[in-house]
Enzyme design. Structure first.
Site, PDB file in Angstrom:
ATOM      1  N   HIS A 229      -8.155 -33.692   2.765  1.00 21.18           N
ATOM      2  CA  HIS A 229      -7.880 -34.892   3.745  1.00 21.18           C
ATOM      3  C   HIS A 229      -8.218 -36.026   2.648  1.00 21.18           C
ATOM      4  CE1 HIS A 229      -7.983 -32.038   6.933  1.00 21.18           C
ATOM      5  NE2 HIS A 229      -7.426 -33.259   7.635  1.00 21.18           N
ATOM      6  N   HIS A 272     -16.773 -31.945   6.152  1.00 23.76           N
ATOM      7  CA  HIS A 272     -16.898 -31.460   4.766  1.00 23.76           C
ATOM      8  C   HIS A 272     -18.139 -32.129   4.265  1.00 23.76           C
ATOM      9  CE1 HIS A 272     -12.959 -29.986   3.291  1.00 23.76           C
ATOM     10  NE2 HIS A 272     -12.558 -30.951   4.280  1.00 23.76           N
ATOM     11  N   ASP A 276     -17.790 -32.526  -1.474  1.00 24.88           N
ATOM     12  CA  ASP A 276     -16.266 -32.067  -1.072  1.00 24.88           C
ATOM     13  C   ASP A 276     -15.692 -33.447  -1.571  1.00 24.88           C
ATOM     14  OD1 ASP A 276     -17.378 -29.729  -0.808  1.00 24.88           O
ATOM     15  OD2 ASP A 276     -16.805 -29.747   1.402  1.00 24.88           O
TER      16      ASP A 276
END
EC number: 2.7.8.27
Length: 365
Positions: A229, A272, A276
């Site tokens: 994302h 996350h 990350d």
């Protein structure tokens, strides 16, 4: 005496006219002489040009240089190759998520790793939906902007190559290191334990839903290192800003806010780990900046001892895509579809000045 002087004057004028006629070469004769001497292919002028040149001898033919090589060739076939490359790596990512999901340890046995951001901020359930909506808005804005770019084929293959390479990196990182889930709120799908048919169905479900949680397609765990994302939110903003006019500051600001808010919402939703997001942002921005620096600088397109960027593994692919692009791409826009189509356009309506004069002479005679 007057008659004699008049005759002398006429003879003098006639001799001057003959001299000027002998030294002047009409455009038609120049073209024919050039063809005879072998300096070029024999050429003939149209009736309008010939008659216009006879009527107005001050018009002379100027040989125009051949069209220079196109600095920005479209080469759509290369864009197609880049698209296939990106599509392959996106599909490979869904396959890798399905494989890694089988290796994720149960959250009861392996609790989430400590994360400083999670220590200071509690989880907000709806935040991840905001992140995905922001991502879809940015993707929509970028596709719309891309359609109106004049050199959309060059920009498109750059986007596809960078996106494909980033997801290839993501496949590698998530496969070599499997992290436990970031929070106890995760509801991971049951493991299939070697059921190949069910795994294929999961892969198709991920692809059909775009890998988004709001579509209900992302029910697998393990794709934590690094955040996909964040890649989409960052990369779309970078391309939007790079290929839009600099004075569109308000447009850049809105897109930056959408991107930044989306990245923050990933962390607020505890979907996350912070590492990350940091790794995804770092790799995305560096690859984008390196690629465009090499594409815009002629010296960086050549492999040499002093060009350390040419030692990247993807340099041959980069050179294949960018070797015919000369310089930075100008920010130009055009309609995606020309109207009216070329078959309805008449080139007979366009005349040069000499052609128009020739037609007027024909009408007068």
């Amino acid at each position: 005496m007057d008659i004699i002087e008049t005759a002398k004057l006429e003879g003098h004028l006639e001799s001057q006219t003959n001299d000027s006629t002998n030294t002047y070469t009409s455009p038609t004769e120049a073209v024919e002489e050039e063809g005879k001497n072998g300096k070029g292919k024999p050429k003939t002028l149209s009736n309008g040009l010939r008659k216009g040149a006879k009527k107005y001898p001050d018009y002379i033919q100027i040989s125009m240089p051949n069209d220079s090589k196109n600095k920005f060739p479209l080469e759509w076939w290369k864009t197609g190759i880049a698209f296939v490359y990106a599509l392959f790596n996106l599909i490979l990512t869904t396959v890798m998520i399905t494989v890694v999901h089988e290796r994720v340890p149960p959250k009861e046995l392996s609790p989430p790793l400590p994360d400083k951001f999670f220590d200071y901020f509690d989880r907000v359930k709806w935040a991840f939906s905001v992140s995905e909506i922001n991502g879809m808005v940015l993707v929509g804005l970028w596709i719309t902007q891309w359609l109106f770019l004049r050199y959309k084929s060059i920009v498109g293959r750059r986007f596809f190559f960078i996106m494909g390479t980033l997801y290839l990196y993501r496949c590698i990182t998530m496969y070599v290191t499997t992290l436990p889930v970031p929070g106890m709120h995760f509801q991971c799908a049951p493991k299939l334990n070697g059921d190949s048919q069910a795994k294929i169905q999961r892969i198709l479900r991920l692809i059909s839903g775009g890998g988004l949680s709001i579509t209900g397609s992302h029910i697998l765990c393990g794709d934590f290192l690094f955040s996909g994302h964040t890649v989409v939110l960052t990369l779309t903003y970078l391309f939007i800003k790079e290929y839009s006019p600099r004075h569109f500051w308000w447009y850049h600001l809105v897109c930056w806010l959408l991107s930044a808010a989306g990245i923050i919402c990933i962390l607020v939703a505890h979907e996350h780990y912070t590492v990350d997001v940091i790794i995804a942002y770092y790799i995305t921005t560096r690859l984008f900046w390196w690629y465009h620096s090499m594409a815009n600088e002629k010296n960086l397109k050549v492999s040499s001892q002093t060009n350390f960027l040419s030692r990247a593994w993807w340099f041959p692919i980069f050179y294949f895509f960018e070797k015919n692009v000369q310089g930075s791409i100008p920010c130009c826009f055009s309609w995606p579809l020309s109207w009216p189509p070329g078959c309805f356009k008449s080139s007979c309506r366009k005349y040069s000045r000499v052609q128009k004069i020739g037609e007027d002479n024909e009408k007068s005679t």
